[in-house]
Motif scaffolding. Structure first.
Motif, short mmCIF file in Angstrom:
data_model
loop_
_atom_site.label_atom_id
_atom_site.label_comp_id
_atom_site.label_asym_id
_atom_site.label_seq_id
_atom_site.Cartn_x
_atom_site.Cartn_y
_atom_site.Cartn_z
N PHE A 13 55.38 38.45 42.68
CA PHE A 13 54.28 38.01 41.83
C PHE A 13 53.01 37.83 42.67
CE2 PHE A 13 57.91 36.80 39.26
CZ PHE A 13 57.49 37.15 37.99
N ALA A 14 53.17 37.19 43.81
CA ALA A 14 52.00 36.87 44.62
C ALA A 14 51.22 38.13 44.99
CB ALA A 14 52.42 36.11 45.88
N ARG A 15 51.92 39.17 45.40
CA ARG A 15 51.22 40.39 45.84
C ARG A 15 50.47 41.05 44.69
NH1 ARG A 15 55.70 43.89 47.65
NH2 ARG A 15 54.19 45.34 48.50
N ILE A 16 51.16 41.20 43.55
CA ILE A 16 50.53 41.86 42.40
C ILE A 16 49.32 41.07 41.92
CG2 ILE A 16 50.87 42.36 39.96
CD1 ILE A 16 52.25 44.40 41.39
N VAL A 17 49.49 39.75 41.78
CA VAL A 17 48.41 38.92 41.26
C VAL A 17 47.23 38.94 42.21
CG1 VAL A 17 47.75 36.56 40.70
CG2 VAL A 17 49.91 37.47 39.88
N ARG A 18 47.51 38.83 43.50
CA ARG A 18 46.41 38.84 44.47
C ARG A 18 45.60 40.13 44.36
NH1 ARG A 18 45.96 41.46 49.33
NH2 ARG A 18 44.31 40.67 50.67
N ALA A 19 46.31 41.26 44.32
CA ALA A 19 45.61 42.54 44.27
C ALA A 19 44.73 42.62 43.03
CB ALA A 19 46.62 43.69 44.28
N ASP A 20 45.24 42.15 41.91
CA ASP A 20 44.48 42.21 40.67
C ASP A 20 43.28 41.28 40.71
OD1 ASP A 20 44.96 43.96 38.59
OD2 ASP A 20 45.33 42.31 37.20
N VAL A 21 43.50 40.07 41.24
CA VAL A 21 42.43 39.09 41.27
C VAL A 21 41.30 39.56 42.18
CG1 VAL A 21 41.85 36.76 42.05
CG2 VAL A 21 43.88 37.15 40.66
N LEU A 22 41.65 40.26 43.25
CA LEU A 22 40.62 40.78 44.15
C LEU A 22 39.62 41.64 43.40
CD1 LEU A 22 42.51 41.80 47.42
CD2 LEU A 22 40.83 40.00 47.11
N SER A 23 40.10 42.42 42.44
CA SER A 23 39.16 43.26 41.70
C SER A 23 38.51 42.49 40.55
CB SER A 23 39.84 44.53 41.19
OG SER A 23 40.56 44.27 40.02
N ILE A 24 39.26 41.58 39.91
CA ILE A 24 38.70 40.84 38.77
C ILE A 24 37.55 39.95 39.21
CG2 ILE A 24 39.19 39.04 37.07
CD1 ILE A 24 42.02 40.20 36.91
N ARG A 25 37.71 39.32 40.38
CA ARG A 25 36.69 38.34 40.77
C ARG A 25 35.35 39.01 41.05
NH1 ARG A 25 37.71 36.65 47.11
NH2 ARG A 25 37.16 38.69 47.92
N GLU A 26 35.33 40.33 41.25
CA GLU A 26 34.06 41.01 41.50
C GLU A 26 33.40 41.47 40.21
OE1 GLU A 26 32.74 41.01 44.34
OE2 GLU A 26 34.49 40.23 45.40
N ARG A 27 34.09 41.32 39.09
CA ARG A 27 33.51 41.82 37.85
C ARG A 27 32.40 40.90 37.37
NH1 ARG A 27 38.73 43.39 34.49
NH2 ARG A 27 37.26 43.61 32.79
N GLU A 28 31.47 41.48 36.61
CA GLU A 28 30.25 40.74 36.28
C GLU A 28 30.52 39.51 35.42
OE1 GLU A 28 27.29 43.37 34.70
OE2 GLU A 28 26.43 43.69 36.68
N PHE A 29 31.54 39.59 34.55
CA PHE A 29 31.73 38.43 33.68
C PHE A 29 32.16 37.19 34.47
CE2 PHE A 29 35.98 40.39 33.41
CZ PHE A 29 36.79 39.29 33.64
#
Lengths: 290, 329
Positions: free
Chosen positions: A166-182
Motif C-alpha cells: 500500500f505504501a509504495r502505490i499510495v506514495r507514487a500516486d500522491v507524488l503526482s496528485i500533490r502537484e496538481r492545480e486543485f
C-alpha cells in the motif's frame, strides 16, 4: 484514422447502476460470508470429527461416494464440506482484518511520504526497502516464533509485513496528485495540511488503494495458508482453507477432492472480491457515473 | 495611497539534479529579482513567454511556493515574516484563479462543496448560510444555482473557469492572482470570462495581478503592464505608454509579433533571433542579448538595470541612454 479516434469506447460503460459482474461478486461474497458466519448451523458434521472407517471417500456423485459426505472425506475421515464451511470463518476473518490493518499502516505512511517528501519520504521509503529486502515469510516466521502462534499474532504479522504494498502505490500516486492545480488551489483557499491530505489528496488516490486491497485479500488468504503449512499459523485441528489445500497436496494423485474444494473456495472468494472491488472503484469515482 | 501589494527583489531558485548519482547539482533561477507594486483597485498585467517565471511569480506572492529571497508586503503585512497561523488568516484576502480549468477543480468534490469549502474552513457561515452564499456566488459568475450539485467533469471549460472564479471570490478577497485564466479556453469563451473578470473588479473593488502570455489580452485587461523575460522584469509601465512607445527591444518584439486585425496596416515585424535561452544557462550581461536585434558590445558584459524612461515607465535596456537608437529604428 481521425474518425476512429473519436469512436474509442470511452463512454461504452453499462448504463445499469449495478452490473452483472458486480451483482455476481456481491452475491458470491454474501454466500461465502453467510456460510462462514452460520457454519455451526450449516455444517452437517463436526469439522474435527474423525471417522477412520470412512477415510478418503470421494464426493457423493462418484462411485464410492457417500450421501452424508457430499464433498467426500479426507485422510482422517473428516467431512470436507463441514471443514470448508468452518475454515471460511478463519480464512475470511484473518484475511479481512489483516488487509485492513496493512491498509491502515500502508496508506498512512504512503500519504505522509508522498505528500511531505524530503526526510519523511526518505525515512519511510528506506523502511519499505528493508521490508522488501527480507522475505516476508522469513520475517513472519521470526515474529511468530518469538510471540508464539496465535490467531491474533498471525493477523498482526500479516498486516505488519504486507503494508509496504500500500505504501509504495499510495506514495507514487500522491507524488503526482500533490502537484496538481486543485491542490494548490485548496491550499490557497485555506486548507491546512491534514485537511488537504484527507479531503483532497486521499480521495483522488482511492482507486489504486481499492485495487491493491482486493488483490491483497486474495494474497492474505494464501499467506495464511503458507503460515499454517509451516505450522506457524492457526493450529490444527482448527480448519482453514489454506491448511486444507496444503494438506490435500499429498493426496492429489489419488484423492483430488481434498485439495480441489478448498482451492475452489479460495478462487471463488478472490474472484468475488475482485469483481466487487472493480464496482466499488467505479462507484466511488464520480467521473465514471452515468 | 499605499500599494495593496509590494514585491521587492523576489527570487526563486529551484535546484535540479544533485541527488545521489543524479549528476551535477544545478540551479534554475525561475524568478530573479522581481520588484513591483500594485495599487488598490488596479490591474497589473504580467506578460512573457512560457518559462519566463510569470506563473512562479504569481504563486510566490501567495506564498504557495516559498520564495528564496525578497520581500512581499500585502495590506501592510510583511508576508515573509508572518507565522503560519497569521499567514493562513491573511490568505483569505488573496486568492488565485488557475490556468487549466480541467486540473484546478478537485474531481471528487461537487461544485457546491468546492465553493463552500473556504467558507467552512474560515468559519464564515453555517451550513444553511453557506448554501445560500454558494447560490449567490454561482449567480454572480453567471451560472445557474443548480450547478452546485454537479461534478466538475460534467462542465465545459468556460463553466469550470467560472466555478474557479466563484471559489476564489467566496472569501471576498482584495487581491486575485489570475494565472492565465483564459489561455486554455476557446476564443469565444475567453471574451466572456474576461468580461466577467472586469465586471467583478468593478462590483467588488478587486485588484488583479493578471498573468498571460497573450499580449492582446493583457493590454485589454490591464492598467499597467510588466514584461518578463527569463525571470526578470525588463519593462514596466502604464498600458498606453508601453503600447505606443515600448522602450525595451523585447517588448517591441512582442508587440510586433501580435497580430493586428487590419489587413491594410503594414508594420515592420521585428523577429528575434534564436530560441528562448534556458534558465539553466542564463546569458551574461543582458539576458536578451543573444536574441536582440539591436545588440551591441556592452549588452554582452553589463546587465542593464531598470531605469525610468517616462512617467511610471521603466525599462532595462542600455539603449535608453541614447533613446534615438531604440525608438528611431
Amino acid at each position: 484514422m481521425s474518425v476512429t479516434a473519436t469512436m474509442l469506447p470511452v463512454v461504452a460503460r453499462p448504463r445499469r447502476r449495478v452490473s452483472f459482474r458486480a451483482a455476481f461478486g456481491l452475491g458470491a461474497l454474501l454466500l461465502i460470508g453467510g456460510s462462514a458466519v452460520f457454519a455451526p448451523q450449516l455444517a452437517p458434521w463436526d469439522p474435527a470429527r474423525q471417522m477412520l472407517t470412512k477415510r478418503l471417500r470421494p464426493p457423493m456423485w462418484q462411485a464410492r461416494g457417500l450421501r452424508e459426505h457430499p464433498l467426500g472425506t479426507d485422510h482422517l475421515g473428516r467431512d470436507i464440506l463441514s471443514r470448508i464451511l468452518h475454515g471460511g470463518r478463519i480464512s475470511l476473518g484473518v484475511g479481512l482484518t489483516a488487509v485492513t490493518l496493512s491498509a491502515l499502516i500502508g496508506v498512512t505512511l504512503g500519504l505522509l511520504a508522498g505528500f511531505f517528501g524530503g526526510r519523511a519520504d526518505a525515512l519511510i521509503m528506506r523502511i519499505v526497502d528493508v521490508f522488501l529486502a527480507i522475505p516476508y515469510i522469513l520475517l513472519a516466521m521470526g515474529v511468530v516464533f518469538a510471540l508464539g502462534p496465535s490467531l491474533l499474532n498471525v493477523i498482526l504479522v500479516m498486516g505488519a509485513t504486507r503494508w509496504v504494498q500500500f505504501a509504495r502505490i499510495v506514495r507514487a500516486d500522491v507524488l503526482s496528485i500533490r502537484e496538481r492545480e486543485f491542490v494548490a488551489g485548496a491550499r490557497a483557499r485555506g486548507n491546512r495540511p491534514l485537511r488537504l491530505l484527507l479531503r483532497h489528496v486521499l480521495p483522488n488516490a482511492l482507486t489504486p488503494i481499492i485495487v491493491v486491497a482486493t488483490l491483497e485479500l486474495a494474497f492474505m488468504i494464501i499467506y495464511e495458508s503458507a503460515l499454517s503449512f509451516l505450522g506457524l499459523g492457526v493450529q490444527p485441528p482448527t480448519p482453514t482453507w489454506g491448511w486444507m489445500l496444503a494438506d490435500g497436496r499429498n493426496y492429489v494423485a489419488t484423492a483430488w477432492w481434498l485439495a480441489t474444494f478448498p482451492g475452489l473456495a479460495i478462487m471463488l472468494t478472490v474472484l468475488a472480491v475482485n469483481l466487487l472491488g472493480d464496482w466499488l472503484r467505479d462507484t466511488l469515482d464520480p467521473r465514471l457515473k452515468v | 495611497m499605499a500599494p495593496l501589494v509590494e514585491v521587492q527583489g523576489l527570487e526563486k531558485r529551484f535546484s535540479v539534479g544533485g541527488a545521489w548519482l543524479r549528476g551535477r547539482r544545478r540551479v534554475i533561477h525561475a524568478v530573479d529579482g522581481v520588484s513591483f507594486a500594485i495599487e488598490p483597485g488596479e490591474v497589473l498585467g504580467l506578460v512573457g513567454e512560457s518559462g519566463c517565471g510569470k506563473t512562479t511569480t504569481g504563486r510566490l506572492i501567495l506564498r504557495l511556493i516559498e520564495p528564496s529571497a525578497g520581500r512581499i508586503r500585502f495590506e501592510g503585512h510583511d508576508l515573509m515574516a508572518l507565522s503560519p497561523p497569521r499567514l493562513w488568516a491573511t490568505r483569505q484576502r488573496m486568492q488565485i484563479v488557475f490556468q487549466d480549468p480541467f486540473a484546478s477543480l478537485n474531481p471528487r468534490m461537487r461544485v457546491g462543496s468546492i465553493i463552500a469549502e473556504p467558507l467552512a474552513i474560515y468559519e464564515r457561515a453555517g451550513a444553511t448560510e453557506r448554501r445560500r452564499q454558494v447560490s449567490e456566488l454561482l449567480d454572480v459568475v453567471g451560472l445557474d444555482p443548480a450547478f452546485a450539485e454537479r461534478y466538475p467533469h460534467e462542465l465545459s471549460g468556460g463553466q469550470r473557469q467560472r466555478i474557479g472564479i466563484a471559489a476564489a471570490l467566496a472569501l471576498r478577497p482584495s487581491l486575485i492572482v489570475a494565472d492565465e485564466p483564459v489561455s486554455a479556453l476557446d476564443v469565444s469563451v475567453q471574451a466572456q470570462v474576461l468580461n466577467l473578470l472586469m465586471d467583478l473588479r468593478r462590483r467588488f473593488g478587486l485588484t488583479y495581478l493578471f498573468i498571460s502570455h497573450d499580449l492582446h489580452v493583457v493590454l485589454h485587461m490591464s492598467d499597467r503592464v510588466a514584461v518578463m523575460y527569463l525571470g526578470e522584469i525588463v519593462e514596466i509601465g502604464p498600458r498606453d505608454a508601453l503600447y505606443r512607445a515600448p522602450r525595451h527591444p523585447y517588448t517591441q518584439v512582442l508587440l510586433s509579433a501580435a497580430p493586428v486585425a487590419d489587413p491594410k496596416l503594414r508594420r515592420e515585424r521585428i523577429v528575434p533571433k534564436g530560441e528562448v535561452a534556458s534558465p539553466l544557462a542564463v546569458p551574461s550581461g543582458c539576458r536578451f542579448h543573444p536574441r536582440c536585434p539591436l545588440v551591441f558590445d556592452r549588452c554582452r558584459v553589463e546587465r542593464p538595470l531598470l531605469r525610468t524612461v517616462g512617467a511610471g515607465h521603466e525599462a532595462a535596456c542600455h539603449l535608453n541612454e541614447a533613446p534615438a537608437l531604440l525608438t528611431g529604428a
